[in-house]
Design a protein around this motif. Structure first.
Motif, PDB file in Angstrom:
ATOM      1  N   HIS A  27      39.731   1.893 -31.588  1.00 46.36           N
ATOM      2  CA  HIS A  27      39.050   1.857 -33.012  1.00 46.36           C
ATOM      3  C   HIS A  27      38.114   2.776 -32.936  1.00 46.36           C
ATOM      4  N   ALA A  28      37.078   2.528 -31.757  1.00 37.06           N
ATOM      5  CA  ALA A  28      35.968   3.365 -31.797  1.00 37.06           C
ATOM      6  C   ALA A  28      36.163   4.486 -30.846  1.00 37.06           C
ATOM      7  N   GLY A  29      37.470   4.614 -30.420  1.00 33.06           N
ATOM      8  CA  GLY A  29      37.542   5.981 -29.411  1.00 33.06           C
ATOM      9  C   GLY A  29      36.944   5.981 -28.212  1.00 33.06           C
ATOM     10  N   TYR A  30      36.663   4.884 -27.726  1.00 32.10           N
ATOM     11  CA  TYR A  30      36.059   4.251 -26.476  1.00 32.10           C
ATOM     12  C   TYR A  30      37.037   4.224 -25.249  1.00 32.10           C
ATOM     13  N   THR A  31      36.661   4.080 -23.989  1.00 31.08           N
ATOM     14  CA  THR A  31      37.330   3.889 -22.750  1.00 31.08           C
ATOM     15  C   THR A  31      37.545   2.617 -22.535  1.00 31.08           C
ATOM     16  N   TYR A  32      38.654   2.110 -22.355  1.00 35.66           N
ATOM     17  CA  TYR A  32      38.674   0.647 -22.018  1.00 35.66           C
ATOM     18  C   TYR A  32      39.010   0.531 -20.456  1.00 35.66           C
ATOM     19  N   VAL A  33      38.309  -0.458 -19.916  1.00 35.01           N
ATOM     20  CA  VAL A  33      38.133  -0.788 -18.391  1.00 35.01           C
ATOM     21  C   VAL A  33      38.748  -2.097 -18.175  1.00 35.01           C
ATOM     22  N   ASP A  34      39.845  -2.242 -17.627  1.00 31.70           N
ATOM     23  CA  ASP A  34      40.315  -3.615 -17.360  1.00 31.70           C
ATOM     24  C   ASP A  34      40.073  -4.013 -15.904  1.00 31.70           C
ATOM     25  N   THR A  35      39.135  -4.772 -15.620  1.00 28.61           N
ATOM     26  CA  THR A  35      38.601  -5.105 -14.485  1.00 28.61           C
ATOM     27  C   THR A  35      39.205  -6.149 -13.813  1.00 28.61           C
ATOM     28  N   GLY A  36      40.013  -6.840 -14.465  1.00 27.69           N
ATOM     29  CA  GLY A  36      40.825  -8.055 -13.691  1.00 27.69           C
ATOM     30  C   GLY A  36      42.102  -7.074 -13.113  1.00 27.69           C
ATOM     31  N   ALA A  37      42.588  -5.937 -13.659  1.00 22.28           N
ATOM     32  CA  ALA A  37      43.499  -5.199 -12.993  1.00 22.28           C
ATOM     33  C   ALA A  37      43.321  -4.520 -11.815  1.00 22.28           C
ATOM     34  N   MET A  38      41.764  -4.386 -11.660  1.00 24.66           N
ATOM     35  CA  MET A  38      41.418  -3.828 -10.277  1.00 24.66           C
ATOM     36  C   MET A  38      41.357  -4.911  -9.384  1.00 24.66           C
ATOM     37  N   TYR A  39      41.017  -6.427  -9.599  1.00 26.57           N
ATOM     38  CA  TYR A  39      41.386  -7.243  -8.844  1.00 26.57           C
ATOM     39  C   TYR A  39      42.719  -7.585  -8.309  1.00 26.57           C
ATOM     40  N   ARG A  40      43.476  -7.570  -9.258  1.00 29.99           N
ATOM     41  CA  ARG A  40      45.149  -7.581  -9.181  1.00 29.99           C
ATOM     42  C   ARG A  40      45.825  -6.734  -8.319  1.00 29.99           C
ATOM     43  N   ALA A  41      45.106  -5.308  -8.218  1.00 31.89           N
ATOM     44  CA  ALA A  41      45.859  -4.141  -7.501  1.00 31.89           C
ATOM     45  C   ALA A  41      45.330  -4.560  -6.110  1.00 31.89           C
ATOM     46  N   THR A  42      44.240  -4.772  -6.092  1.00 33.49           N
ATOM     47  CA  THR A  42      43.491  -5.228  -4.654  1.00 33.49           C
ATOM     48  C   THR A  42      44.447  -6.271  -4.000  1.00 33.49           C
ATOM     49  N   VAL A  55      49.147  -8.619   8.237  1.00 36.78           N
ATOM     50  CA  VAL A  55      48.043  -9.603   8.033  1.00 36.78           C
ATOM     51  C   VAL A  55      48.380 -11.020   7.778  1.00 36.78           C
ATOM     52  N   GLU A  56      47.624 -11.950   8.248  1.00 32.00           N
ATOM     53  CA  GLU A  56      47.938 -13.436   7.967  1.00 32.00           C
ATOM     54  C   GLU A  56      47.884 -13.661   6.397  1.00 32.00           C
ATOM     55  N   PRO A  57      48.770 -14.737   5.844  1.00 27.12           N
ATOM     56  CA  PRO A  57      48.444 -14.970   4.532  1.00 27.12           C
ATOM     57  C   PRO A  57      46.835 -15.240   4.534  1.00 27.12           C
ATOM     58  N   SER A  61      38.844 -19.211   3.005  1.00 29.43           N
ATOM     59  CA  SER A  61      37.937 -19.239   4.123  1.00 29.43           C
ATOM     60  C   SER A  61      38.705 -18.280   5.091  1.00 29.43           C
ATOM     61  N   ASN A  62      39.523 -17.624   4.862  1.00 30.00           N
ATOM     62  CA  ASN A  62      40.402 -16.426   5.733  1.00 30.00           C
ATOM     63  C   ASN A  62      40.233 -15.224   5.074  1.00 30.00           C
ATOM     64  N   SER A  63      39.041 -14.634   4.972  1.00 31.22           N
ATOM     65  CA  SER A  63      38.652 -13.383   4.308  1.00 31.22           C
ATOM     66  C   SER A  63      38.529 -12.206   4.970  1.00 31.22           C
ATOM     67  N   SER A  64      38.493 -12.164   6.178  1.00 27.20           N
ATOM     68  CA  SER A  64      38.104 -11.110   7.269  1.00 27.20           C
ATOM     69  C   SER A  64      39.127 -10.027   7.154  1.00 27.20           C
ATOM     70  N   ASN A  65      40.484 -10.240   6.958  1.00 22.48           N
ATOM     71  CA  ASN A  65      41.519  -9.338   6.868  1.00 22.48           C
ATOM     72  C   ASN A  65      41.366  -8.467   5.745  1.00 22.48           C
ATOM     73  N   ILE A  66      41.282  -9.260   4.537  1.00 17.84           N
ATOM     74  CA  ILE A  66      41.087  -8.128   3.243  1.00 17.84           C
ATOM     75  C   ILE A  66      39.788  -7.317   3.108  1.00 17.84           C
ATOM     76  N   VAL A  67      38.824  -7.801   3.810  1.00 20.88           N
ATOM     77  CA  VAL A  67      37.588  -7.108   3.858  1.00 20.88           C
ATOM     78  C   VAL A  67      37.693  -5.661   4.727  1.00 20.88           C
ATOM     79  N   GLU A  68      38.541  -5.834   5.884  1.00 24.63           N
ATOM     80  CA  GLU A  68      39.008  -4.662   6.568  1.00 24.63           C
ATOM     81  C   GLU A  68      39.731  -3.507   5.694  1.00 24.63           C
ATOM     82  N   MET A  69      40.605  -4.134   4.869  1.00 24.98           N
ATOM     83  CA  MET A  69      41.492  -3.354   4.206  1.00 24.98           C
ATOM     84  C   MET A  69      40.902  -2.432   3.252  1.00 24.98           C
TER      85      MET A  69
END
Ligand code: DC
Length: 208
Positions: A27-42, A55-57, A61-69
């Motif tokens: 309606h406004a001619g604005y840009t839409y940003v779906d931040t949930g999609a960014m978490y989902r893509a990650t 990597v391990e599942p 509490s097991n977050s180091s893998n994803i941080v390295e990626m």
């Protein structure tokens, strides 16, 4: 000339945030940003690495893998005839991120502070230009606290689960209403109770 502003839309899953955000942006001619999609893509990237045995599942509490990626993850948006799609390292992954499994993994990895810092920086850069409608959980509180309009959408868990269930059934997913309801309550609890940027309304948000 009308002043261009920033509109922040937050709320729980399946409230209709993206439906409203897309309609407003159009309606406004604005840009839409779906931040949930960014978490989902990650989350999809992590899911694939795990499926390939790299990597391990993951869990909270097991977050180091994803941080390295994170350095290998590049997220973008492209315009298609069916609307805006999210890309992961140049690949259109829109349909692959819209599953319950990836939604749950996104909710889990979104509790990791390095993952948030990685995406927050990109979201704030996108928000630096006016004429934006951004939706998520922490847009009005953390990402764009200076947004001129902040909306926090809510609906009963039953109404949201029904909406989500009908969307999934329409896509041909085999699932029961009870499964959808339970997963949603779990995800709400993750998103609301995490210590970093929980899903809460900004003080100056309009609650709908
Ligand atoms: O809105 P969604 O269902 O696509 O979001 C998926 C998950 O990503 C959600 O359960 C929590 C996380 N998320 C977040 O932590 N912060 C945001 N701004 C957007 C999503």
């Amino acid at each position: 000339l009308m002043k261009r502003i920033i509109i922040a839309i937050d709320g729980y899953s399946s409230c209709g945030k993206s439906t409203i955000a897309k309609a407003l942006a159009k309606h406004a001619g604005y840009t839409y940003v779906d931040t949930g999609a960014m978490y989902r893509a990650t989350a999809l990237y992590a899911f694939r690495m795990n499926a390939n045995g790299i990597v391990e599942p993951m869990n909270g509490s097991n977050s180091s893998n994803i941080v390295e990626m994170l350095k290998d993850i590049h997220i973008g948006f492209i315009q298609t005839p069916e609307g805006q799609h999210v890309t992961l390292n140049g690949e259109d992954v829109e349909s692959q991120i819209r599953t319950l499994e990836i939604g749950n993994l996104a909710s889990q990895i979104s509790t990791i502070k390095e993952v948030r810092a990685f995406l927050v920086a990109q979201q704030q850069a996108m928000g630096a230009q006016k004429g934006i409608v951004m939706d998520g959980r922490d847009i009005g509180t953390v990402i764009l606290p200076n947004a001129e309009v902040k909306i926090f959408l809510t609906a009963s868990p039953e109404a949201r689960a029904k909406r989500r269930y009908e969307e999934l059934i329409a896509k041909g997913v085999e699932i029961t209403y009870e499964q959808v309801y339970e997963e949603m309550v779990q995800r709400d609890s993750n998103d609301t109770n995490r210590s970093v940027a929980p899903c809460v309304p900004a003080e100056d948000a309009i609650i709908l």
